[in-house]
Design a protein around this motif. Structure first.
Motif, PDB file in Angstrom:
ATOM      1  N   GLU A  71      22.218  51.940  14.148  1.00 47.85           N
ATOM      2  CA  GLU A  71      21.201  51.002  14.147  1.00 47.85           C
ATOM      3  C   GLU A  71      19.685  51.636  14.565  1.00 47.85           C
ATOM      4  OE1 GLU A  71      20.919  47.654  13.302  1.00 47.85           O
ATOM      5  OE2 GLU A  71      23.091  48.069  12.464  1.00 47.85           O
ATOM      6  N   GLY A  72      20.112  53.047  14.626  1.00 46.32           N
ATOM      7  CA  GLY A  72      18.620  53.869  15.318  1.00 46.32           C
ATOM      8  C   GLY A  72      18.418  53.755  16.474  1.00 46.32           C
ATOM      9  N   HIS A  73      19.439  53.580  17.531  1.00 39.47           N
ATOM     10  CA  HIS A  73      19.137  53.423  19.028  1.00 39.47           C
ATOM     11  C   HIS A  73      19.581  54.815  19.587  1.00 39.47           C
ATOM     12  CE1 HIS A  73      17.854  49.448  18.735  1.00 39.47           C
ATOM     13  NE2 HIS A  73      19.091  49.087  18.208  1.00 39.47           N
ATOM     14  N   VAL A  74      19.038  55.197  20.643  1.00 31.20           N
ATOM     15  CA  VAL A  74      19.633  56.359  21.362  1.00 31.20           C
ATOM     16  C   VAL A  74      20.441  55.795  22.272  1.00 31.20           C
ATOM     17  CG1 VAL A  74      18.888  58.288  22.983  1.00 31.20           C
ATOM     18  CG2 VAL A  74      17.477  57.681  21.104  1.00 31.20           C
ATOM     19  N   VAL A  75      21.777  56.381  22.440  1.00 28.31           N
ATOM     20  CA  VAL A  75      22.680  55.672  23.191  1.00 28.31           C
ATOM     21  C   VAL A  75      23.176  56.733  24.401  1.00 28.31           C
ATOM     22  CG1 VAL A  75      24.966  54.807  23.297  1.00 28.31           C
ATOM     23  CG2 VAL A  75      23.513  54.392  21.473  1.00 28.31           C
TER      24      VAL A  75
ATOM     25  N   ALA B  90      -0.453  69.510  26.709  1.00 27.34           N
ATOM     26  CA  ALA B  90      -1.222  69.492  25.616  1.00 27.34           C
ATOM     27  C   ALA B  90      -0.425  69.367  24.324  1.00 27.34           C
ATOM     28  CB  ALA B  90      -2.090  70.571  25.639  1.00 27.34           C
ATOM     29  N   ARG B  91       0.512  70.313  24.351  1.00 16.60           N
ATOM     30  CA  ARG B  91       1.682  70.609  23.104  1.00 16.60           C
ATOM     31  C   ARG B  91       2.357  68.982  23.028  1.00 16.60           C
ATOM     32  NH1 ARG B  91       5.671  74.775  24.582  1.00 16.60           N
ATOM     33  NH2 ARG B  91       6.543  73.113  25.712  1.00 16.60           N
ATOM     34  N   ASP B  92       2.767  68.366  24.115  1.00 23.24           N
ATOM     35  CA  ASP B  92       3.636  67.173  23.880  1.00 23.24           C
ATOM     36  C   ASP B  92       2.349  66.264  23.570  1.00 23.24           C
ATOM     37  OD1 ASP B  92       5.877  68.288  24.996  1.00 23.24           O
ATOM     38  OD2 ASP B  92       5.557  67.376  27.084  1.00 23.24           O
ATOM     39  N   ALA B  93       1.278  66.163  23.933  1.00 23.17           N
ATOM     40  CA  ALA B  93       0.145  65.228  23.297  1.00 23.17           C
ATOM     41  C   ALA B  93      -0.109  65.433  21.740  1.00 23.17           C
ATOM     42  CB  ALA B  93      -1.105  65.382  24.042  1.00 23.17           C
TER      43      ALA B  93
ATOM     44  N   ARG C 261      18.365  64.330  12.289  1.00 23.21           N
ATOM     45  CA  ARG C 261      17.944  62.746  12.634  1.00 23.21           C
ATOM     46  C   ARG C 261      18.292  62.789  14.293  1.00 23.21           C
ATOM     47  NH1 ARG C 261      18.208  58.133   9.332  1.00 23.21           N
ATOM     48  NH2 ARG C 261      19.172  57.192  11.049  1.00 23.21           N
ATOM     49  N   THR C 262      19.269  63.473  14.852  1.00 24.14           N
ATOM     50  CA  THR C 262      19.744  63.397  16.119  1.00 24.14           C
ATOM     51  C   THR C 262      18.647  64.023  16.821  1.00 24.14           C
ATOM     52  OG1 THR C 262      22.230  63.347  15.646  1.00 24.14           O
ATOM     53  CG2 THR C 262      21.571  64.044  18.007  1.00 24.14           C
ATOM     54  N   HIS C 263      18.288  65.338  16.419  1.00 25.91           N
ATOM     55  CA  HIS C 263      17.169  65.949  17.084  1.00 25.91           C
ATOM     56  C   HIS C 263      16.068  65.272  16.994  1.00 25.91           C
ATOM     57  CE1 HIS C 263      14.729  69.937  17.492  1.00 25.91           C
ATOM     58  NE2 HIS C 263      14.712  69.297  18.661  1.00 25.91           N
ATOM     59  N   LEU C 264      15.519  64.557  15.933  1.00 31.16           N
ATOM     60  CA  LEU C 264      14.511  63.787  16.064  1.00 31.16           C
ATOM     61  C   LEU C 264      14.397  62.413  16.851  1.00 31.16           C
ATOM     62  CD1 LEU C 264      11.805  62.944  14.358  1.00 31.16           C
ATOM     63  CD2 LEU C 264      13.088  61.824  12.821  1.00 31.16           C
TER      64      LEU C 264
ATOM     65  N   LYS D 283      12.049  60.217  21.968  1.00 34.36           N
ATOM     66  CA  LYS D 283      12.366  59.573  23.064  1.00 34.36           C
ATOM     67  C   LYS D 283      11.834  60.584  24.213  1.00 34.36           C
ATOM     68  CE  LYS D 283      16.387  59.352  26.650  1.00 34.36           C
ATOM     69  NZ  LYS D 283      17.513  59.610  26.897  1.00 34.36           N
ATOM     70  N   GLN D 284      11.947  61.668  24.125  1.00 31.15           N
ATOM     71  CA  GLN D 284      11.270  62.593  25.101  1.00 31.15           C
ATOM     72  C   GLN D 284       9.757  62.499  25.286  1.00 31.15           C
ATOM     73  OE1 GLN D 284      11.852  66.782  24.220  1.00 31.15           O
ATOM     74  NE2 GLN D 284      10.158  67.515  25.602  1.00 31.15           N
TER      75      GLN D 284
END
Length: 239
Positions: free
Chosen positions: A24-28, A186-189, A217-220, A225-226
């Motif tokens: 369903e596209g959730h991080v579990v 800055a990189r995260d932003a 997809r898993t990495h994405l 989330k991060q």
């Protein structure tokens, strides 16, 4: 996409729920006992918890009481059990559980309960970050040419909100970014803007965003989330 914690001492149940919710596209995240659940709640602050009642170390109702007592029951909790009585279900609801699912859990009941839980989950407002200064479009476009055609307003922790942003020109500012931030921040932003741009452009399709960005997809999912990027708000209505 939401971050969901599944707490159950049965490996088969954990894997099944992880597969369903992942599709369903959730991080579990998975926990097999109360101690792992405590650690996961502290580290990741899940948007919703699926909590088994009968576990070997500390049962789910006791853990629910503990979270309520300590003032950390800030997320919807759905209780699960194959042997609980009506009294147990009523007690869990009284303590603060949002719903109760009886095992074996029907797929449609699971998805409906999760959707209801996530709908009731309210995101805490993010504090404004003062002292930001504008970055010209030329700088952002030089590092990512795609920004030149982005007709969307981006908002994240280090960017000031904008309304009705038209396609960018050399005389406009696409956002406010502080170059005084440490490199990592800055990189995260910048990465937040990058992924928000692609999510908007692809209508929230994780498959197409993964293809465009060259990530699995898993990495994405983990990356979004991060960065604290919510992909569901970019999904096209009716899809």
């Amino acid at each position: 996409m939401a971050n969901i914690l599944v707490v159950d001492d049965e490996m088969g149940i954990r894997e099944l729920l992880s597969e369903i919710l992942g599709d369903e596209g959730h991080v579990v995240q998975l926990a097999e006992n109360a101690q792992q659940a405590r650690e996961a709640r502290l580290e990741s602050r899940p948007d919703l918890v699926l909590l088994d009642i009968w576990m070997p170390d500390t049962d789910g109702v006791t853990l629910l009481k503990e979270w309520q007592r300590d003032g950390v029951l800030t997320m919807p909790v759905i209780m699960m059990s194959g042997h609980a009585t009506i009294d147990t279900a009523v007690e869990a609801t009284r303590i603060g559980a949002l719903n109760f699912l009886e095992k074996p859990i029907a797929l449609q009941k699971l998805l409906k309960a999760v959707q209801q839980g996530l709908t009731r989950s309210v995101e805490a407002p993010r504090p404004a970050n003062p002292g930001l200064r504008a970055v010209p479009n030329e700088v952002l476009i030089a590092t990512n040419p795609g920004f030149a055609a982005a007709p969307v307003a981006y908002e994240s922790r280090h960017f000031a909100p904008m309304q009705n942003v038209a396609p960018t020109t050399a005389n406009n500012h696409i956002s406010n970014l502080s170059f005084d931030l440490p490199l990592r921040e800055a990189r995260d932003a910048f990465e937040r803007i990058y992924f928000e741009y692609h999510l908007h452009r692809e209508g929230g399709s994780m498959t197409r965003v993964a293809e465009k960005t060259g990530l699995e997809r898993t990495h994405l999912y983990r990356k979004l989330k991060q960065l604290g990027v919510e992909s569901m708000k970019y999904a096209k209505r009716g899809e």
